[in-house]
Design a protein around this motif. Structure first.
Motif, mmCIF file in Angstrom:
data_model
loop_
_atom_site.group_PDB
_atom_site.id
_atom_site.type_symbol
_atom_site.label_atom_id
_atom_site.label_comp_id
_atom_site.label_asym_id
_atom_site.label_seq_id
_atom_site.Cartn_x
_atom_site.Cartn_y
_atom_site.Cartn_z
ATOM 1 N N GLY A 212 0.807 -1.217 0.000
ATOM 2 C CA GLY A 212 0.000 0.000 0.000
ATOM 3 C C GLY A 212 0.831 1.253 0.000
ATOM 4 O O GLY A 212 2.055 1.225 0.096
ATOM 5 N N ILE A 213 0.118 2.423 -0.128
ATOM 6 C CA ILE A 213 0.744 3.735 -0.227
ATOM 7 C C ILE A 213 1.524 4.045 1.033
ATOM 8 O O ILE A 213 2.661 4.529 0.977
ATOM 9 C CB ILE A 213 -0.325 4.828 -0.435
ATOM 10 N N SER A 214 0.849 3.728 2.221
ATOM 11 C CA SER A 214 1.532 4.040 3.476
ATOM 12 C C SER A 214 2.857 3.287 3.582
ATOM 13 O O SER A 214 3.848 3.793 4.083
ATOM 14 C CB SER A 214 0.628 3.724 4.670
ATOM 15 N N GLY A 215 2.804 2.080 3.073
ATOM 16 C CA GLY A 215 4.047 1.274 3.104
ATOM 17 C C GLY A 215 5.158 1.957 2.340
ATOM 18 O O GLY A 215 6.279 2.071 2.808
ATOM 19 N N LEU A 216 4.814 2.437 1.138
ATOM 20 C CA LEU A 216 5.808 3.128 0.319
ATOM 21 C C LEU A 216 6.354 4.352 1.035
ATOM 22 O O LEU A 216 7.559 4.620 1.028
ATOM 23 C CB LEU A 216 5.183 3.561 -1.011
ATOM 24 N N LYS A 217 5.422 5.106 1.649
ATOM 25 C CA LYS A 217 5.800 6.341 2.320
ATOM 26 C C LYS A 217 6.761 6.065 3.468
ATOM 27 O O LYS A 217 7.793 6.743 3.653
ATOM 28 C CB LYS A 217 4.562 7.073 2.848
ATOM 29 N N SER A 218 6.384 5.045 4.275
ATOM 30 C CA SER A 218 7.243 4.786 5.443
ATOM 31 C C SER A 218 8.608 4.295 5.001
ATOM 32 O O SER A 218 9.635 4.602 5.606
ATOM 33 C CB SER A 218 6.567 3.801 6.405
ATOM 34 N N ALA A 219 8.619 3.550 3.909
ATOM 35 C CA ALA A 219 9.918 3.097 3.405
ATOM 36 C C ALA A 219 10.788 4.282 3.007
ATOM 37 O O ALA A 219 11.985 4.344 3.304
ATOM 38 C CB ALA A 219 9.707 2.176 2.203
ATOM 39 N N ALA A 220 10.141 5.269 2.334
ATOM 40 C CA ALA A 220 10.876 6.461 1.906
ATOM 41 C C ALA A 220 11.388 7.237 3.110
ATOM 42 O O ALA A 220 12.538 7.704 3.134
ATOM 43 C CB ALA A 220 9.967 7.354 1.056
ATOM 44 N N ALA A 221 10.506 7.337 4.156
ATOM 45 C CA ALA A 221 10.901 8.068 5.363
ATOM 46 C C ALA A 221 12.088 7.396 6.028
ATOM 47 O O ALA A 221 13.040 8.056 6.465
ATOM 48 C CB ALA A 221 9.719 8.137 6.332
ATOM 49 N N ALA A 222 12.045 6.049 6.072
ATOM 50 C CA ALA A 222 13.155 5.309 6.696
ATOM 51 C C ALA A 222 14.442 5.579 5.943
ATOM 52 O O ALA A 222 15.516 5.797 6.533
ATOM 53 C CB ALA A 222 12.828 3.820 6.705
ATOM 54 N N ARG A 223 14.358 5.579 4.573
ATOM 55 C CA ARG A 223 15.550 5.835 3.759
ATOM 56 C C ARG A 223 16.157 7.202 4.080
ATOM 57 O O ARG A 223 17.356 7.354 4.230
ATOM 58 C CB ARG A 223 15.171 5.752 2.278
ATOM 59 N N ASP A 224 15.231 8.187 4.192
ATOM 60 C CA ASP A 224 15.677 9.540 4.510
ATOM 61 C C ASP A 224 16.411 9.585 5.836
ATOM 62 O O ASP A 224 17.466 10.203 5.975
ATOM 63 C CB ASP A 224 14.485 10.510 4.561
ATOM 64 N N GLN A 225 15.815 8.883 6.796
ATOM 65 C CA GLN A 225 16.433 8.872 8.135
ATOM 66 C C GLN A 225 17.815 8.248 8.084
ATOM 67 O O GLN A 225 18.776 8.760 8.643
ATOM 68 C CB GLN A 225 15.526 8.096 9.105
ATOM 69 N N PHE A 226 17.876 7.117 7.388
ATOM 70 C CA PHE A 226 19.181 6.456 7.272
ATOM 71 C C PHE A 226 20.220 7.380 6.655
ATOM 72 O O PHE A 226 21.352 7.470 7.091
ATOM 73 C CB PHE A 226 19.069 5.182 6.418
ATOM 74 N N ARG A 227 19.730 8.089 5.565
ATOM 75 C CA ARG A 227 20.664 8.968 4.872
ATOM 76 C C ARG A 227 21.156 10.063 5.812
ATOM 77 O O ARG A 227 22.350 10.369 5.873
ATOM 78 C CB ARG A 227 20.015 9.584 3.633
ATOM 79 N N ALA A 228 20.211 10.628 6.565
ATOM 80 C CA ALA A 228 20.550 11.709 7.494
ATOM 81 C C ALA A 228 21.578 11.245 8.510
ATOM 82 O O ALA A 228 22.591 11.917 8.746
ATOM 83 C CB ALA A 228 19.298 12.212 8.199
ATOM 84 N N VAL A 229 21.326 10.058 9.057
ATOM 85 C CA VAL A 229 22.262 9.531 10.050
ATOM 86 C C VAL A 229 23.622 9.306 9.402
ATOM 87 O O VAL A 229 24.677 9.663 9.944
ATOM 88 C CB VAL A 229 21.716 8.215 10.654
ATOM 89 N N GLY A 230 23.569 8.695 8.204
ATOM 90 C CA GLY A 230 24.825 8.422 7.480
ATOM 91 C C GLY A 230 25.608 9.690 7.243
ATOM 92 O O GLY A 230 26.817 9.753 7.460
ATOM 93 N N GLU A 231 24.905 10.741 6.774
ATOM 94 C CA GLU A 231 25.579 12.012 6.488
ATOM 95 C C GLU A 231 26.213 12.578 7.738
ATOM 96 O O GLU A 231 27.321 13.120 7.716
ATOM 97 C CB GLU A 231 24.583 13.008 5.898
ATOM 98 N N ASN A 232 25.469 12.435 8.796
ATOM 99 C CA ASN A 232 25.950 12.934 10.087
ATOM 100 C C ASN A 232 27.260 12.256 10.478
ATOM 101 O O ASN A 232 28.241 12.915 10.830
ATOM 102 C CB ASN A 232 24.884 12.695 11.155
ATOM 103 N N VAL A 233 27.239 10.937 10.372
ATOM 104 C CA VAL A 233 28.438 10.169 10.726
ATOM 105 C C VAL A 233 29.607 10.611 9.856
ATOM 106 O O VAL A 233 30.726 10.862 10.340
ATOM 107 C CB VAL A 233 28.167 8.651 10.565
#
Lengths: 178, 248
Positions: free
Chosen positions: B6-27
């Protein structure tokens, strides 16, 4: 460093190939240049005027390295001096060479300076006086080659600085002008 | 992580990716900052060190070569530019710049004697003669550094190894393997004969004669026909010590 009497020999004098006339043009030019300088320097320091091509000459062989210049090399080095006006062949066969470690003009100037410094103006001197006399002892005029001396005096005569007095009975004389 | 439908699934996946990227960039940023800091510390310490030992670097050849070694290990080239802080700090660029000029000078002066090939040993001796003060102040290592800087000019200066010795070549002559082997053989007596070359290197007579002829024509050797045994000798001024001295 090796030396001949009080004359210090350059390093190349102990390097065997310098006693063989080099076949390659650039190397030969360098070799001739070094020999020319050596011959002039040596003759000047020892007051030598004439080199006989086929006679013994201290620079023509080096006992230490057992090398000597052949006739071709000797003639090449002396000819190079002749072409620069620093030497003259005395005979047609190129067997005897007059080394002008001072040019004739330089000799004329030397004589003039010597005469002035020693107050010999207006004196009459014979050629033998100049070559072996007491006045010139210790100067470069002592035992100067007769031919060189006469040529230099002729230059002075042309400039009116000297008068050559030829005499059939006595030695040629010269009277210097003030 | 399994993607929810579903749509929510796609959205949460995208949000998780963003979070990972943010953490990665931070590191990555933290790491880079840390590196920068370390580099700055290192640089300032190296500067301190250089400042403190300026005189040692200039005057003491052993210290100088050790300093170069240390710089090379950490990837710093104090000679890379004459305008950098090293040059201003140490004047070390000027030192090699001047040395380079002197080396070019000596190579030119001795070219007619040695055909444009000079042993590093003789080159250093001549450089030291020029440096009237402090005979020990220039080492072979310094000469090599100065020559390596000359390459930038495309001037054709090159260091070649023949046997155990190093030579500096200032003419564009290409020396092939045969020529090198002859030069190496010549180091024993300062000269070689055709017969020696044939015997010691197991060459045919034509090969030896050809190579020796080339070396003669290039001005790297001189022929000597004056020995009592009548055998021609090829002398190599670049391997002898006596002819190395330039007459002033």
């Amino acid at each position: 460093m090796q030396s001949l009497g009080d004359f210090k020999l350059p390093d190349f004098f102990n390097y065997p190939p310098y006693f063989t006339l080099q076949p390659v043009r650039e190397t030969k030019e360098k070799q001739i240049l070094m020999w020319k300088e050596l011959i002039l320097k040596y003759c000047k320091s020892q007051k030598i005027f004439i080199i006989g091509l086929e006679e013994e000459f201290p620079l023509f062989s080096n006992q230490k390295i057992q090398r000597s210049l052949n006739n071709e090399a000797r003639e090449a080095f002396l000819s190079a001096l002749v072409s620069e006006g620093r030497a003259e062949w005395i005979d047609r066969g190129h067997k005897r060479c007059l080394i002008l470690w001072r040019s004739i003009q330089e000799w004329a100037n030397y004589i003039l300076d010597f005469v002035r410094e020693n107050g010999l103006e207006t004196d009459v001197m014979t050629i033998e006086d100049i070559r072996c006399g007491i006045e010139t002892r210790g100067s470069d005029l002592e035992r100067i080659d007769r031919g060189v001396l006469m040529q230099a005096l002729k230059i002075l005569e042309q400039k009116g600085k000297a008068a050559i007095i030829e005499s059939s009975s006595a030695d040629t004389g010269v009277k210097f002008a003030a | 992580m399994r993607r929810k439908p579903g749509i929510s699934g796609l959205k949460s996946a995208a949000a998780a990716r963003d979070q990972f990227r943010a953490v990665g960039e931070n590191v990555a940023r933290v790491k880079a900052d840390l590196m920068k800091e370390q580099l700055a510390t290192f640089r300032s310490q190296l500067e301190d060190f250089a400042r403190k030992h300026k005189n040692d670097i200039k005057k003491n050849p052993t210290f100088r070569s050790q300093f170069h070694e240390m710089c090379a290990k950490v990837g710093v080239d104090p000679l890379a530019s004459n305008k950098g802080f090293w040059a201003e700090l140490l004047g070390i660029g000027d030192f090699y710049y001047e040395l380079g000029v002197q080396i070019v000078d000596i190579c030119m002066l001795t070219r007619s004697d040695n055909g444009g090939l000079i042993s590093l040993h003789n080159l250093r001796l001549l450089v030291c003669q020029k440096h009237k003060t402090g005979r020990e102040s220039v080492t072979e290592d310094d000469c090599l550094r100065a020559i390596s800087k000359l390459k930038i000019l495309g001037s054709g200066f090159e260091v070649i190894s023949v046997g155990k010795k190093k030579f500096v070549r200032s003419v564009p002559t290409e020396l092939n393997k045969d020529h090198n082997e002859i030069l190496e053989l010549a180091q024993i007596q300062s000269y070689v004969t055709v017969e020696q070359v044939e015997r010691k290197l197991s060459w045919s007579s034509g090969r030896a004669t050809d190579a020796l002829k080339t070396l003669l024509e290039e001005g790297l050797s001189m022929i000597d026909n004056g020995h009592v045994d009548g055998i021609s000798r090829h002398w190599f001024p670049c391997v002898s010590t006596s002819s190395a001295v330039v007459e002033e």
